[in-house]
Write a protein that holds these residues in place. Structure first.
Motif, PDB file in Angstrom:
ATOM      1  N   VAL A  30      30.509 -42.321  -2.037  1.00 59.83           N
ATOM      2  CA  VAL A  30      31.637 -42.734  -2.864  1.00 59.83           C
ATOM      3  C   VAL A  30      32.081 -41.570  -3.755  1.00 59.83           C
ATOM      4  CG1 VAL A  30      32.416 -44.343  -4.647  1.00 59.83           C
ATOM      5  CG2 VAL A  30      30.897 -45.142  -2.811  1.00 59.83           C
ATOM      6  N   GLY A  31      33.359 -41.208  -3.648  1.00 60.88           N
ATOM      7  CA  GLY A  31      33.896 -40.097  -4.429  1.00 60.88           C
ATOM      8  C   GLY A  31      33.566 -38.735  -3.865  1.00 60.88           C
ATOM      9  N   ASP A  32      32.964 -38.705  -2.677  1.00 63.25           N
ATOM     10  CA  ASP A  32      32.553 -37.443  -2.045  1.00 63.25           C
ATOM     11  C   ASP A  32      31.710 -36.610  -3.004  1.00 63.25           C
ATOM     12  OD1 ASP A  32      33.751 -38.052   0.425  1.00 63.25           O
ATOM     13  OD2 ASP A  32      35.689 -37.340  -0.276  1.00 63.25           O
ATOM     14  N   SER A  33      32.044 -35.345  -3.187  1.00 61.63           N
ATOM     15  CA  SER A  33      31.192 -34.463  -3.999  1.00 61.63           C
ATOM     16  C   SER A  33      31.239 -34.804  -5.489  1.00 61.63           C
ATOM     17  CB  SER A  33      31.590 -33.001  -3.793  1.00 61.63           C
ATOM     18  OG  SER A  33      32.931 -32.794  -4.198  1.00 61.63           O
ATOM     19  N   TYR A  46      39.718 -43.096  -6.870  1.00 66.16           N
ATOM     20  CA  TYR A  46      38.941 -43.908  -5.928  1.00 66.16           C
ATOM     21  C   TYR A  46      39.840 -44.651  -4.947  1.00 66.16           C
ATOM     22  CZ  TYR A  46      34.799 -42.664  -8.528  1.00 66.16           C
ATOM     23  OH  TYR A  46      33.779 -41.954  -9.124  1.00 66.16           O
ATOM     24  N   GLN A  47      41.081 -44.956  -5.335  1.00 69.20           N
ATOM     25  CA  GLN A  47      42.025 -45.569  -4.396  1.00 69.20           C
ATOM     26  C   GLN A  47      42.312 -44.603  -3.248  1.00 69.20           C
ATOM     27  OE1 GLN A  47      45.373 -46.436  -6.917  1.00 69.20           O
ATOM     28  NE2 GLN A  47      44.484 -48.336  -7.686  1.00 69.20           N
ATOM     29  N   THR A  48      42.538 -43.353  -3.586  1.00 72.61           N
ATOM     30  CA  THR A  48      42.804 -42.333  -2.568  1.00 72.61           C
ATOM     31  C   THR A  48      41.581 -42.123  -1.689  1.00 72.61           C
ATOM     32  OG1 THR A  48      44.395 -41.238  -4.017  1.00 72.61           O
ATOM     33  CG2 THR A  48      43.497 -39.917  -2.201  1.00 72.61           C
ATOM     34  N   TRP A  49      40.411 -42.053  -2.307  1.00 72.81           N
ATOM     35  CA  TRP A  49      39.187 -41.871  -1.527  1.00 72.81           C
ATOM     36  C   TRP A  49      39.014 -43.011  -0.529  1.00 72.81           C
ATOM     37  CZ3 TRP A  49      34.817 -44.825  -0.885  1.00 72.81           C
ATOM     38  CH2 TRP A  49      33.785 -44.213  -0.169  1.00 72.81           C
ATOM     39  N   ALA A  50      39.201 -44.253  -0.984  1.00 69.11           N
ATOM     40  CA  ALA A  50      39.031 -45.415  -0.108  1.00 69.11           C
ATOM     41  C   ALA A  50      40.054 -45.402   1.027  1.00 69.11           C
ATOM     42  CB  ALA A  50      39.143 -46.707  -0.915  1.00 69.11           C
TER      43      ALA A  50
END
Length: 167
Positions: A30-33, A46-50
């Motif tokens: 979640v959230g990558d790095s 987090y919307q973009t990540w999802a």
């Protein structure tokens, strides 16, 4: 004939391994790095990540956070929208990092309950598909960089080399 039997045995083993890899879950960090933190970009982070990930039943969400600085709890949509943990779905996880296995399809909502973290954007909404083939058609295809995909590619290469030695 002995080479052929050896090849069939190896081929059977490889096929079993490939089937296992195909059924293996994907671990989504979640959230990558950045991990599970109060995002500088607010809730859009987090919307973009999802939006850039496909989630399937059996996949794992890995929440990387520092214990006592953050936590994570699954909540219903109403609690997600209002940033309240009044109706948690399960226990609040306070020890990081932690993994959550996605066990059912549908919409899932997660928040951090510490201070104003949720209000500052530390909240995640995802949609989980029931099977890998049920992913949204508008999602662009990306190469499989999961550990199972890399292992499957390695196994196919190894099988090709072995076949070259046997025949």
């Amino acid at each position: 004939m002995e080479k052929f039997i050896s090849f069939v045995v190896v081929l059977g083993f490889a096929a079993a391994m490939l089937l296992q890899c195909a059924a293996a879950q994907t671990v989504h960090v979640v959230g990558d790095s950045s991990g599970w933190v109060v995002p500088q970009g607010g809730a859009a982070t987090y919307q973009t990540w999802a939006a850039n990930n496909n989630f399937v039943v059996g996949d794992i969400l890995m929440f990387n956070f520092v214990t006592e600085q953050h936590d994570v709890v699954q909540v219903p949509k109403e609690s997600f929208d209002s940033c309240t943990s009044a109706n948690p779905i399960g226990e609040t996880i306070t020890t990081g990092p932690t993994n959550i296995t996605l066990s059912d399809a549908g919409n899932h909502y997660y928040i951090c309950t510490i201070g104003q973290h949720c209000q500052l954007g530390q909240k995640l909404a995802i949609t989980v598909s029931g099977s890998p083939g049920a992913a949204a058609p508008s999602t662009p295809m990306q190469p499989d960089s999961s550990s199972s995909g890399v292992f499957a590619s390695f196994l196919v290469s190894l099988l090709s080399i072995l076949a070259g030695f046997l025949f």
